[in-house]
Design a protein around this motif. Structure first.
Motif, PDB file in Angstrom:
ATOM      1  N   ARG A 141       0.844  -1.203   0.000  1.00  0.00           N
ATOM      2  CA  ARG A 141       0.000   0.000   0.000  1.00  0.00           C
ATOM      3  C   ARG A 141       0.877   1.250   0.000  1.00  0.00           C
ATOM      4  O   ARG A 141       1.922   1.283   0.638  1.00  0.00           O
ATOM      5  CB  ARG A 141      -0.928   0.001   1.209  1.00  0.00           C
ATOM      6  CG  ARG A 141      -2.092  -0.987   1.096  1.00  0.00           C
ATOM      7  CD  ARG A 141      -3.058  -0.810   2.248  1.00  0.00           C
ATOM      8  NE  ARG A 141      -4.199  -1.696   2.146  1.00  0.00           N
ATOM      9  CZ  ARG A 141      -5.312  -1.421   1.461  1.00  0.00           C
ATOM     10  NH1 ARG A 141      -5.413  -0.263   0.819  1.00  0.00           N
ATOM     11  NH2 ARG A 141      -6.320  -2.267   1.426  1.00  0.00           N
ATOM     12  N   SER A 142       0.417   2.258  -0.715  1.00  0.00           N
ATOM     13  CA  SER A 142       1.147   3.521  -0.785  1.00  0.00           C
ATOM     14  C   SER A 142       0.974   4.297   0.522  1.00  0.00           C
ATOM     15  O   SER A 142      -0.086   4.242   1.150  1.00  0.00           O
ATOM     16  CB  SER A 142       0.609   4.349  -1.949  1.00  0.00           C
ATOM     17  OG  SER A 142       1.119   5.664  -1.915  1.00  0.00           O
ATOM     18  N   PRO A 143       2.011   5.038   0.952  1.00  0.00           N
ATOM     19  CA  PRO A 143       1.885   5.857   2.162  1.00  0.00           C
ATOM     20  C   PRO A 143       1.076   7.134   1.939  1.00  0.00           C
ATOM     21  O   PRO A 143       0.922   7.939   2.850  1.00  0.00           O
ATOM     22  CB  PRO A 143       3.343   6.176   2.507  1.00  0.00           C
ATOM     23  CG  PRO A 143       4.054   6.151   1.196  1.00  0.00           C
ATOM     24  CD  PRO A 143       3.382   5.064   0.398  1.00  0.00           C
ATOM     25  N   THR A 144       0.553   7.335   0.744  1.00  0.00           N
ATOM     26  CA  THR A 144      -0.237   8.527   0.447  1.00  0.00           C
ATOM     27  C   THR A 144      -1.635   8.405   1.064  1.00  0.00           C
ATOM     28  O   THR A 144      -2.047   7.297   1.438  1.00  0.00           O
ATOM     29  CB  THR A 144      -0.355   8.722  -1.079  1.00  0.00           C
ATOM     30  OG1 THR A 144      -0.941   7.534  -1.652  1.00  0.00           O
ATOM     31  CG2 THR A 144       1.014   8.940  -1.701  1.00  0.00           C
ATOM     32  N   PRO A 145      -2.368   9.519   1.173  1.00  0.00           N
ATOM     33  CA  PRO A 145      -3.716   9.485   1.764  1.00  0.00           C
ATOM     34  C   PRO A 145      -4.612   8.431   1.127  1.00  0.00           C
ATOM     35  O   PRO A 145      -4.664   8.292  -0.095  1.00  0.00           O
ATOM     36  CB  PRO A 145      -4.249  10.901   1.496  1.00  0.00           C
ATOM     37  CG  PRO A 145      -3.015  11.754   1.461  1.00  0.00           C
ATOM     38  CD  PRO A 145      -1.970  10.902   0.814  1.00  0.00           C
ATOM     39  N   GLY A 146      -5.297   7.679   1.984  1.00  0.00           N
ATOM     40  CA  GLY A 146      -6.158   6.605   1.498  1.00  0.00           C
ATOM     41  C   GLY A 146      -5.446   5.285   1.357  1.00  0.00           C
ATOM     42  O   GLY A 146      -6.080   4.247   1.185  1.00  0.00           O
ATOM     43  N   ALA A 147      -4.115   5.297   1.431  1.00  0.00           N
ATOM     44  CA  ALA A 147      -3.289   4.081   1.339  1.00  0.00           C
ATOM     45  C   ALA A 147      -3.717   3.158   0.190  1.00  0.00           C
ATOM     46  O   ALA A 147      -4.028   1.985   0.412  1.00  0.00           O
ATOM     47  CB  ALA A 147      -3.318   3.326   2.669  1.00  0.00           C
TER      48      ALA A 147
END
Length: 227
Positions: free
Chosen positions: A168-174
């Motif tokens: 999962r990306s560490p950006t908002p919403g993962a």
């Protein structure tokens, strides 16, 4: 009246029993015959498999002190005059038809195994972006191309077995990222991601639009983790 049924042995237990009964060492054979049998076993396993066969898999059918590399070398020599060869791809070995016979195979119209799924030009470009810059989210892919990369495009690449969900990306919403798979390496004849063509060479040959920002900063990792 009650009836009793014997419990079925688990598959794991059955496999363990089979491994104990299987004679890997062949200690009762002369050295030359033992080596020959090991070569035939390795060839049979690779021939029967639909995926590249790893060193660990081959080690299960030969003696514990047997050199897999030497067996593979001897098998290469035996296949030198055959219309197919043994190639090293995706962390293992696989039989592949020699390119000299590609026209004959196409002309025969015989169904073949392991063919590369047909992709649209845009799907191929998205796959290339993931290969060079993974892991990438769908949103990041859309930014690279300046237009939306649809779920249908991602679904097509997943369906072909070329990509899988990554971390999962560490950006908002993962959101999930996407990474290439072992099948991707096998389908395109690569041992690791390091075998990807140089980006500048692709641009110079006119095979890649220099305006598309692909990077060489991918993480070199085992595709086994991606499936």
């Amino acid at each position: 009246m009650t009836t009793s049924t014997a419990a079925k042995p688990s598959r794991k237990k059955t496999n363990a029993t089979a491994e104990r009964l299987f004679d890997r060492e062949l200690g009762d054979l002369p050295a030359e015959m033992r080596w020959r049998e090991w070569i035939l076993r390795v060839e049979a396993v690779i021939f029967a498999s639909t995926e590249p066969v790893t060193r660990e898999t081959l080690a299960r059918v030969v003696g514990k002190d047997c050199s897999i590399d030497l067996l593979i070398d001897d098998l290469h020599e035996e296949l030198r005059s055959r219309p197919y060869e043994l190639v090293s791809v995706a962390g293992g070995w696989q039989h592949r038809s020699r390119t000299a016979y590609a026209d004959a195979i196409r002309a025969s119209q015989a169904p073949t195994r392991g063919g590369v799924a047909a992709l649209s030009e845009f799907e191929a470009m998205v796959l290339m972006a993931i290969a060079y810059s993974q892991p990438l989210t769908r949103s990041e892919l859309s930014k690279i191309f300046g237009k939306e990369v649809s779920r249908d495009v991602i679904g097509s690449l997943r369906g072909a077995g070329f990509i899988a969900s990554g971390p999962r990306s560490p950006t908002p919403g993962a959101p999930y990222t996407y990474v290439t798979t072992k099948h991707f390496l096998s389908a395109f004849g690569m041992e690791t991601l390091r075998d990807l063509p140089d980006i500048e060479a692709l641009e110079d040959a006119g095979l890649l639009d220099a305006r598309i920002p692909l990077g060489n900063g991918f993480a070199e990792k085992s595709p086994d983790e991606d499936e």
